[in-house]
Design a protein around this motif. Structure first.
Motif, mmCIF file in Angstrom:
data_model
loop_
_atom_site.group_PDB
_atom_site.id
_atom_site.type_symbol
_atom_site.label_atom_id
_atom_site.label_comp_id
_atom_site.label_asym_id
_atom_site.label_seq_id
_atom_site.Cartn_x
_atom_site.Cartn_y
_atom_site.Cartn_z
ATOM 1 N N ARG A 227 3.207 -30.057 -5.626
ATOM 2 C CA ARG A 227 4.594 -29.677 -5.424
ATOM 3 C C ARG A 227 5.010 -28.617 -6.429
ATOM 4 O O ARG A 227 4.436 -28.490 -7.505
ATOM 5 C CB ARG A 227 5.506 -30.912 -5.534
ATOM 6 C CG ARG A 227 5.294 -31.916 -4.398
ATOM 7 C CD ARG A 227 5.616 -31.290 -3.041
ATOM 8 N NE ARG A 227 5.341 -32.174 -1.911
ATOM 9 C CZ ARG A 227 4.255 -32.110 -1.147
ATOM 10 N NH1 ARG A 227 3.301 -31.225 -1.429
ATOM 11 N NH2 ARG A 227 4.107 -32.920 -0.122
ATOM 12 N N LYS A 228 6.035 -27.890 -6.075
ATOM 13 C CA LYS A 228 6.513 -26.746 -6.844
ATOM 14 C C LYS A 228 6.820 -27.129 -8.288
ATOM 15 O O LYS A 228 7.430 -28.169 -8.553
ATOM 16 C CB LYS A 228 7.775 -26.195 -6.177
ATOM 17 C CG LYS A 228 8.408 -25.005 -6.881
ATOM 18 C CD LYS A 228 9.594 -24.510 -6.067
ATOM 19 C CE LYS A 228 10.240 -23.286 -6.696
ATOM 20 N NZ LYS A 228 11.312 -22.742 -5.831
ATOM 21 N N ASN A 229 6.364 -26.301 -9.205
ATOM 22 C CA ASN A 229 6.691 -26.447 -10.619
ATOM 23 C C ASN A 229 8.057 -25.807 -10.855
ATOM 24 O O ASN A 229 8.171 -24.575 -10.842
ATOM 25 C CB ASN A 229 5.618 -25.763 -11.463
ATOM 26 C CG ASN A 229 5.930 -25.770 -12.953
ATOM 27 O OD1 ASN A 229 6.893 -26.385 -13.401
ATOM 28 N ND2 ASN A 229 5.114 -25.067 -13.728
ATOM 29 N N PRO A 230 9.108 -26.587 -11.055
ATOM 30 C CA PRO A 230 10.455 -26.005 -11.183
ATOM 31 C C PRO A 230 10.631 -25.161 -12.435
ATOM 32 O O PRO A 230 11.571 -24.377 -12.527
ATOM 33 C CB PRO A 230 11.366 -27.241 -11.210
ATOM 34 C CG PRO A 230 10.502 -28.339 -11.721
ATOM 35 C CD PRO A 230 9.128 -28.059 -11.189
ATOM 36 N N ASN A 231 9.709 -25.317 -13.386
ATOM 37 C CA ASN A 231 9.811 -24.572 -14.641
ATOM 38 C C ASN A 231 8.808 -23.429 -14.726
ATOM 39 O O ASN A 231 8.537 -22.927 -15.819
ATOM 40 C CB ASN A 231 9.601 -25.528 -15.819
ATOM 41 C CG ASN A 231 10.619 -26.643 -15.839
ATOM 42 O OD1 ASN A 231 11.808 -26.409 -15.639
ATOM 43 N ND2 ASN A 231 10.164 -27.875 -16.064
ATOM 44 N N TYR A 232 8.275 -23.018 -13.569
ATOM 45 C CA TYR A 232 7.241 -21.980 -13.589
ATOM 46 C C TYR A 232 7.814 -20.660 -14.103
ATOM 47 O O TYR A 232 8.943 -20.275 -13.783
ATOM 48 C CB TYR A 232 6.659 -21.791 -12.186
ATOM 49 C CG TYR A 232 5.469 -20.862 -12.158
ATOM 50 C CD1 TYR A 232 4.339 -21.146 -12.899
ATOM 51 C CD2 TYR A 232 5.492 -19.691 -11.402
ATOM 52 C CE1 TYR A 232 3.239 -20.302 -12.890
ATOM 53 C CE2 TYR A 232 4.398 -18.840 -11.384
ATOM 54 C CZ TYR A 232 3.280 -19.147 -12.131
ATOM 55 O OH TYR A 232 2.197 -18.305 -12.127
ATOM 56 N N TRP A 233 7.005 -19.928 -14.866
ATOM 57 C CA TRP A 233 7.454 -18.706 -15.531
ATOM 58 C C TRP A 233 7.529 -17.495 -14.610
ATOM 59 O O TRP A 233 8.212 -16.519 -14.906
ATOM 60 C CB TRP A 233 6.530 -18.374 -16.706
ATOM 61 C CG TRP A 233 5.085 -18.222 -16.330
ATOM 62 C CD1 TRP A 233 4.138 -19.199 -16.341
ATOM 63 C CD2 TRP A 233 4.420 -17.032 -15.890
ATOM 64 N NE1 TRP A 233 2.915 -18.705 -15.925
ATOM 65 C CE2 TRP A 233 3.055 -17.371 -15.648
ATOM 66 C CE3 TRP A 233 4.834 -15.710 -15.671
ATOM 67 C CZ2 TRP A 233 2.118 -16.448 -15.198
ATOM 68 C CZ3 TRP A 233 3.901 -14.781 -15.231
ATOM 69 C CH2 TRP A 233 2.564 -15.152 -14.994
ATOM 70 N N GLY A 234 6.845 -17.529 -13.468
ATOM 71 C CA GLY A 234 6.726 -16.345 -12.628
ATOM 72 C C GLY A 234 7.973 -16.040 -11.813
ATOM 73 O O GLY A 234 8.690 -16.936 -11.358
ATOM 74 N N LYS A 235 8.205 -14.740 -11.607
ATOM 75 C CA LYS A 235 9.289 -14.262 -10.741
ATOM 76 C C LYS A 235 8.777 -13.119 -9.887
ATOM 77 O O LYS A 235 7.825 -12.431 -10.255
ATOM 78 C CB LYS A 235 10.489 -13.798 -11.576
ATOM 79 C CG LYS A 235 11.171 -14.916 -12.353
ATOM 80 C CD LYS A 235 12.386 -14.396 -13.116
ATOM 81 C CE LYS A 235 13.075 -15.536 -13.875
ATOM 82 N NZ LYS A 235 14.250 -15.045 -14.626
ATOM 83 N N ASP A 236 9.414 -12.913 -8.728
ATOM 84 C CA ASP A 236 8.999 -11.804 -7.872
ATOM 85 C C ASP A 236 9.675 -10.511 -8.313
ATOM 86 O O ASP A 236 10.353 -10.461 -9.357
ATOM 87 C CB ASP A 236 9.243 -12.122 -6.394
ATOM 88 C CG ASP A 236 10.732 -12.207 -6.032
ATOM 89 O OD1 ASP A 236 11.587 -11.812 -6.861
ATOM 90 O OD2 ASP A 236 11.037 -12.669 -4.922
ATOM 91 N N ASP A 237 9.510 -9.443 -7.522
ATOM 92 C CA ASP A 237 9.983 -8.117 -7.923
ATOM 93 C C ASP A 237 11.493 -8.015 -8.085
ATOM 94 O O ASP A 237 11.993 -7.143 -8.800
ATOM 95 C CB ASP A 237 9.521 -7.066 -6.902
ATOM 96 C CG ASP A 237 8.021 -6.872 -6.922
ATOM 97 O OD1 ASP A 237 7.401 -7.252 -7.935
ATOM 98 O OD2 ASP A 237 7.467 -6.363 -5.929
#
Length: 540
Positions: A227-237
C-alpha cells in the motif's frame, strides 16, 4: 472451436478498448493488480536475488542510484548527487534530506518509528549484506576492506565511511569501472538497523525501507499486497505527491491459462512476461497496451564441470550445442519472440558482439562429436528445471531433438526457490537457468557467471575455470577505457563459447500488456520486474 471462441471474445475486447476514453491528467487512487508466476522466495535484500523476488523488493526498497527505464543512464535516487576523484577510487554520495523509513509494515508499527534515513543506515545496510553472506554482495568486493569484513576479522567495512548525516564515502582498492552501475542493484537498498536487527533472518517477512509502497499483507502462494507510503519523498513534475496508486497487489498465479482468463475478465491489470500460448492474441488485440523490448536476459542449460559426464569432455558439450535447433524451437514454441543465442551477452548490453562464433544446428556434426566423446551408442541425462510452463515446453522440444541423436533426456521440475537452491549447491549436472541483468555492464554477466572466484551461489553455477578467462575478466574490471574493456570481454566470451560450458539457447525479450485504463507503465530495459510504478495511475 476454442480458438474461434477466443478470437471472437478478443474482438469484443478490441471494440471496448477502442471506445475507451483516457484522461490526459493523472489520477490518484486505486489498486494495481500485477500477476507474478511464483510466490516471492524472499523480500530481504540479503536473499532476494532472483527476478520473482525483485518485483516485490523494488516496491518497498530504494538504492542510492538507479538505472533509467531506457538503460542508458544512471540516475539519482536516495543520493541527490555524487562525485568521484581523478583516479576513480573515491566516490562521495550526498543523500536526500527528509527521506523517512516506513512507519509500519503488515499493519503494525515499525520499530524505527518512521525516522529519517541517514548515512549511518547506508553503511549498516552494506555491512549487513557481508555479515549475512548475501550471494550478490561480492558485486561490491572492490570496496576497501571487503575481504576483512567477509572473513570476520573486523566488524566494520573500512571503505564505507560516514562523513556526516547526509554524506557517505566509498573508497575502492583500485579503479572499478562498473562501480556506479553496481550500486543500482536492489540488494544495495537501504534499510533501518532497528527493524533488521529485531527480525534477523525473519526480516524477509517484515521488510522496511524508504520506497513508495509498504507491505501490508502477504498470503503466501496467493497475494502480496503493498500500500501507498503516505510519507514518500517523491513528487511529480508539478509537485503532486507520489505514488498516484493507493497500492499494488502482486497476484501469484502459476497457471498461464488462469492468468489469461483473469486478465480478460479485468481481475488482473498487468500481465508481464506474456505467456507464449496467448502471445499473438494479446499482441494483436491489445496493441496500444502491449509493450515488448529486447531484454538483458540470457536463457541456457548449464553443464557442471565437477564430474561426469561433462567434466573434461569438451566434445560431448559441443555435441549438445550442435544438436539443438534453436531457430525451430523459437518459431514453434516461442512464437518467434526470442533470439537464438550465440553466446553469453544479450543484444543491448554494452560489449555485445554480433560476430561472435557460436553453434549452428548441425545434427551430423553433433553425432560425430558424440561418437568421438565416447557415446556412439548415446547416453541418458536428466535435465532439471524450475516449473514454469515455458521452461517445460522448451525442454520437451529439446528432448525430442536430442532424442534423434540417441540422447535420452529425462525431465525433472521443482519450485523456483528449491530449484535454484540446488543449482547453487551444485546438486545438478545438467540444469536450466537464466540470467537477467542486475546492472547494465558486461561485468555482470561475464565476471559473475564465469570467473572461478564465483563458484556456486555467486553465479558460476557450472564451476567453470579457465585461467585465461579469469585474467581477462579481472583486467576488464580495472580498465576504464571502454574500447579496451570491450576487447577483453570479447576475448573472454569467445573462449567461454569455445569451451561450451553452457548450451547457449536464447536471448529473451521482456514484455507486458496492461488493461486499457492503466496509464504510465514504462517497461524497463532491465525487465518487467524492474519497471517503476510510482507514476503509474488508473483511469477509473
Amino acid at each position: 472451436m476454442k480458438r474461434t471462441f477466443a478470437l471472437a471474445l478478443l474482438g469484443t475486447l478490441i471494440v471496448a478498448i477502442l471506445s475507451t476514453t483516457v484522461s490526459a491528467n493523472p489520477k490518484s487512487g486505486g489498486i494495481l493488480r500485477w500477476r507474478i508466476i511464483n510466490d516471492p522466495p524472499s523480500l530481504d535484500p540479503v536473499t532476494s536475488n532472483i527476478t520473482t523476488a525483485t518485483r516485490g523488493t523494488n516496491l518497498y526498497l530504494e538504492t542510492l542510484v538507479k538505472t533509467s527505464p531506457s538503460g542508458k543512464e544512471i540516475l539519482p535516487c536516495l543520493a541527490e548527487n555524487w562525485e568521484v576523484d581523478d583516479d576513480s577510487r573515491v566516490w562521495t554520495f550526498h543523500l536526500r534530506k527528509g527521506v523517512l523509513f516506513h512507519d509500519n509494515v503488515l499493519g503494525e508499527p515499525a520499530l524505527n518509528g518512521g525516522r529519517e534515513m541517514t548515512a549511518e543506515d547506508v553503511k549498516y545496510s552494506f555491512e549487513r549484506l557481508v555479515k549475512m553472506k548475501s550471494a550478490r554482495v561480492f558485486f561490491a568486493n572492490k570496496i576497501k576492506g571487503y575481504q576483512e569484513l567477509n572473513d570476520g576479522k573486523v566488524s566494520e567495512w573500512a571503505g564505507v565511511e560516514v562523513l556526516d548525516d547526509y554524506t557517505v564515502r566509498f573508497t575502492l582498492d583500485e579503479p572499478f569501472a562498473p562501480f556506479l552501475a553496481v550500486l543500482t542493484y536492489p540488494s544495495f537498498g537501504v534499510i533501518p538497523r532497528e527493524d533488521a536487527e529485531k527480525w534477523g533472518k525473519s526480516f524477509t517477512f517484515h521488510p522496511v525501507g524508504t520506497g513508495p509502497f509498504i507491505l501490508q499483507e502477504w498470503k503466501h502462494d496467493s497475494i502480496a499486497s503493498f500500500r501507498k507510503n503516505p510519507n514518500y519523498w517523491g513528487k511529480d513534475d508539478i509537485g503532486v505527491k507520489l505514488p498516484y496508486l493507493d497500492g499494488v497487489d502482486l497476484m501469484v498465479i502459476p497457471d498461464n491459462g488462469v492468468a489469461y482468463l483473469e486478465f480478460k475478465k479485468g481481475n488482473i491489470d498487468v500481465l508481464p512476461d506474456i505467456p507464449d500460448e496467448y502471445y499473438q492474441e494479446l499482441k494483436d488485440g491489445f496493441a496500444p497496451y502491449f509493450q515488448e523490448r529486447p531484454g538483458l536476459n540470457t536463457y541456457y542449460y548449464g553443464m557442471s564441470q565437477t564430474g561426469e559426464p561433462f567434466m573434461d569432455n569438451l566434445k560431448l558439450r559441443q555435441a549438445l550445442n550442435y544438436g539443438v535447433n534453436r531457430e525451430g524451437i523459437n518459431e514453434l514454441v516461442l512464437n518467434g519472440r526470442y533470439q537464438p543465442a550465440k553466446g553469453v551477452l544479450p543484444p543491448g548490453m554494452p560489449g555485445y558482439n554480433d560476430d561472435l562464433k557460436g553453434y549452428e544446428y548441425n545434427p551430423e556434426k553433433a553425432k560425430q562429436l558424440l561418437s568421438e566423446a565416447g557415446y556412439e551408442k548415446g547416453l541418458e541425462l536428466t535435465l532439471y528445471f524450475n516449473n514454469n510452463p515455458r521452461h517445460r515446453s522448451i525442454a520437451e522440444a529439446m528432448q525430442a531433438q536430442l532424442g534423434e541423436l540417441g540422447i535420452k533426456i529425462r525431465l525433472s521440475s521443482s519450485e523456483v526457490g528449491a530449484h535454484y537452491d540446488a543449482v547453487r549447491r551444485g546438486d545438478f549436472k545438467f540444469f536450466r537457468a537464466g540470467w537477467a541483468g542486475d546492472y547494465a555492464d558486461p561485468d555482470n554477466f561475464l565476471y559473475t557467471l564465469f570467473c572461478s572466484d564465483n563458484f556456486g551461489p555467486k553465479g558460476n553455477y557450472c564451476r567453470y575455470k579457465n585461467d585465461d578467462v579469469d585474467r581477462w575478466l579481472k583486467e576488464a574490471r580495472r580498465e576504464t577505457d571502454p574500447d579496451k574493456r570491450w576487447e577483453l570481454y570479447g576475448k573472454a566470451e569467445q573462449q567461454i563459447v569455445d569451451d561450451a560450458v553452457w548450451m547457449f539457447l536464447f536471448y529473451q525479450t521482456t514484455s507486458l500488456v496492461t488493461r486499457p485504463d492503466v496509464q504510465g507503465v514504462d517497461l524497463a530495459f532491465l525487465g518487467d520486474y524492474m519497471t517503476e510504478l510510482t507514476e503509474v495511475w488508473l483511469d477509473r
